[in-house]
Structure formats: C-alpha cells, structure tokens
Design a protein around this motif. Structure first.
Motif, mmCIF file in Angstrom:
data_model
loop_
_atom_site.group_PDB
_atom_site.id
_atom_site.type_symbol
_atom_site.label_atom_id
_atom_site.label_comp_id
_atom_site.label_asym_id
_atom_site.label_seq_id
_atom_site.Cartn_x
_atom_site.Cartn_y
_atom_site.Cartn_z
ATOM 1 N N VAL A 103 -41.776 -0.772 5.481
ATOM 2 C CA VAL A 103 -41.046 -0.950 6.878
ATOM 3 C C VAL A 103 -40.301 0.624 6.407
ATOM 4 O O VAL A 103 -40.430 0.983 7.003
ATOM 5 C CB VAL A 103 -41.115 -2.290 7.456
ATOM 6 N N ILE A 104 -39.069 0.443 5.649
ATOM 7 C CA ILE A 104 -38.229 1.198 5.931
ATOM 8 C C ILE A 104 -38.390 2.363 5.251
ATOM 9 O O ILE A 104 -38.265 3.434 6.000
ATOM 10 C CB ILE A 104 -36.950 0.707 5.548
ATOM 11 N N TRP B 26 -40.471 4.054 7.629
ATOM 12 C CA TRP B 26 -40.375 5.145 8.863
ATOM 13 C C TRP B 26 -39.498 6.425 8.366
ATOM 14 O O TRP B 26 -39.337 7.345 8.711
ATOM 15 C CB TRP B 26 -38.994 4.343 8.763
ATOM 16 N N ASN C 199 -38.664 11.205 8.369
ATOM 17 C CA ASN C 199 -37.076 11.556 8.599
ATOM 18 C C ASN C 199 -36.431 12.073 7.469
ATOM 19 O O ASN C 199 -36.115 11.323 6.610
ATOM 20 C CB ASN C 199 -36.682 10.655 9.369
ATOM 21 N N VAL D 235 -31.020 3.350 9.613
ATOM 22 C CA VAL D 235 -31.995 2.840 10.112
ATOM 23 C C VAL D 235 -32.163 1.711 10.918
ATOM 24 O O VAL D 235 -30.930 0.653 10.948
ATOM 25 C CB VAL D 235 -31.859 1.935 8.785
ATOM 26 N N PHE E 215 -34.971 -2.619 12.047
ATOM 27 C CA PHE E 215 -36.673 -3.498 12.460
ATOM 28 C C PHE E 215 -36.964 -5.339 12.339
ATOM 29 O O PHE E 215 -37.435 -5.414 13.637
ATOM 30 C CB PHE E 215 -37.220 -2.649 10.477
ATOM 31 N N SER F 103 -48.046 5.409 12.313
ATOM 32 C CA SER F 103 -46.689 5.266 11.553
ATOM 33 C C SER F 103 -46.179 5.844 10.669
ATOM 34 O O SER F 103 -44.977 4.350 9.890
ATOM 35 C CB SER F 103 -45.996 3.968 12.640
ATOM 36 N N HIS F 104 -47.218 5.776 9.351
ATOM 37 C CA HIS F 104 -46.496 5.491 8.283
ATOM 38 C C HIS F 104 -46.649 4.508 7.021
ATOM 39 O O HIS F 104 -45.486 3.643 6.701
ATOM 40 C CB HIS F 104 -45.422 6.421 7.447
ATOM 41 N N LEU F 105 -46.931 3.473 8.147
ATOM 42 C CA LEU F 105 -46.704 1.718 7.456
ATOM 43 C C LEU F 105 -47.834 1.555 6.132
ATOM 44 O O LEU F 105 -48.275 2.194 6.449
ATOM 45 C CB LEU F 105 -46.740 1.488 8.931
#
Length: 155
Positions: A37-38, A41, A45, A66, A69, A119-121
């Motif tokens: 997940v990080i 995200w 960024n 960060v 989450f 969201s690029h998950l």
C-alpha cells in the motif's frame, strides 16, 4: 402484531452486511499488505520516490510523510460498521429517513471505490474496490424498490 418484512428490505440488509464484510477484508489486507500500500501511494509522490531511492522501503515506512494507512483504515472501518449497524436498525424499524442516509452512504462508497481504482494499489484492492462499487449500486437498487417504500409507509 409483527410486520412482514419484504424481500427487498431483507436483501438491502444482506447487501449492507456484505459491504461491511468487504470493508473489513480491505482493512485486514491494508494491514497485511501495508508495504504494498505504501509503495502504491509512493508511486504518485515525488518526495516518497526520492526517499525510496535513497533508503528503500524501510526508510520510507519510517518517514513522517507516509500516512498511517493501517490506523486510518481501522478507524474508518469501525466507524462505518457502527454507522451501518445503527442505520440498518433504524431502516428495519421503518424510519424512512434511514433509507436516504443509507443511499448517501452507498454513494460515498461508490465514490471511494472509484478513487481507489485509480490509486496504483495492488490488484486485490482494485478487485475489492470494484466489488464495493457494485455492492453500493445493488444496495441503492434494493433500497428504492416499491416493496421497500410500501414497508416504510406502513409505519
């Protein structure tokens, strides 16, 4: 004398339960896959990408930029589950206003699911987000059936 509960009302509550269960699975997966997940995200960024390039995932995980989450997802899940329980109770009790709030809640779920799709998950989150979207639309469908309206008017 007890009222007969129509199928559309029962199905509404079943779908609401499925949405809560799906949200619970998403929360659990956020905890289990927190590094993924990080990384998802961080993909959008530049500051996170720089930290990742310099020190890897360990340094990024410890960075103050960060978001938390896991904590956010747990708080959101608990709040949503409690809200769903209360709204479902009022809805089953024949309070028509609860149908409007449940519909709005389903709409927010559809919007959050749509945002999560882009969201690029990891893939599992994309699949579960699509499932939440479908569940929200199905909930809205059952909430606004004629049987449901008749049930709410009986009160």
């Amino acid at each position: 004398m007890a009222r007969d509960v129509p199928g559309s009302v029962v199905n509404s509550m079943r779908v609401l339960g499925l949405i809560v269960a799906t949200s619970g699975v998403i929360t659990l997966l956020i905890w289990l896959m927190r590094d993924d997940v990080i990384l998802g995200w961080a993909e959008g960024n530049p500051s996170a990408q720089e930290i990742l390039a310099q020190g890897g995932i360990d340094q990024l995980r410890e960075s103050p930029i960060v978001p938390g989450f896991v904590a956010l997802s747990i708080v959101a899940f608990v709040g949503f589950a409690l809200l769903a329980m209360v709204l479902g109770s009022f809805f089953m009790g024949g309070h028509g206003w609860a149908r409007f709030v449940l519909t709005a809640t389903a709409g927010v779920g559809v919007l959050v699911g749509a945002v999560a799709l882009d969201s690029h998950l990891p893939t599992i989150f994309v699949v579960l987000s699509a499932l939440v979207i479908v569940e929200g639309l199905v909930l809205s469908f059952f909430l606004w059936q004629r049987e449901t309206s008749a049930y709410l008017r009986q009160v």
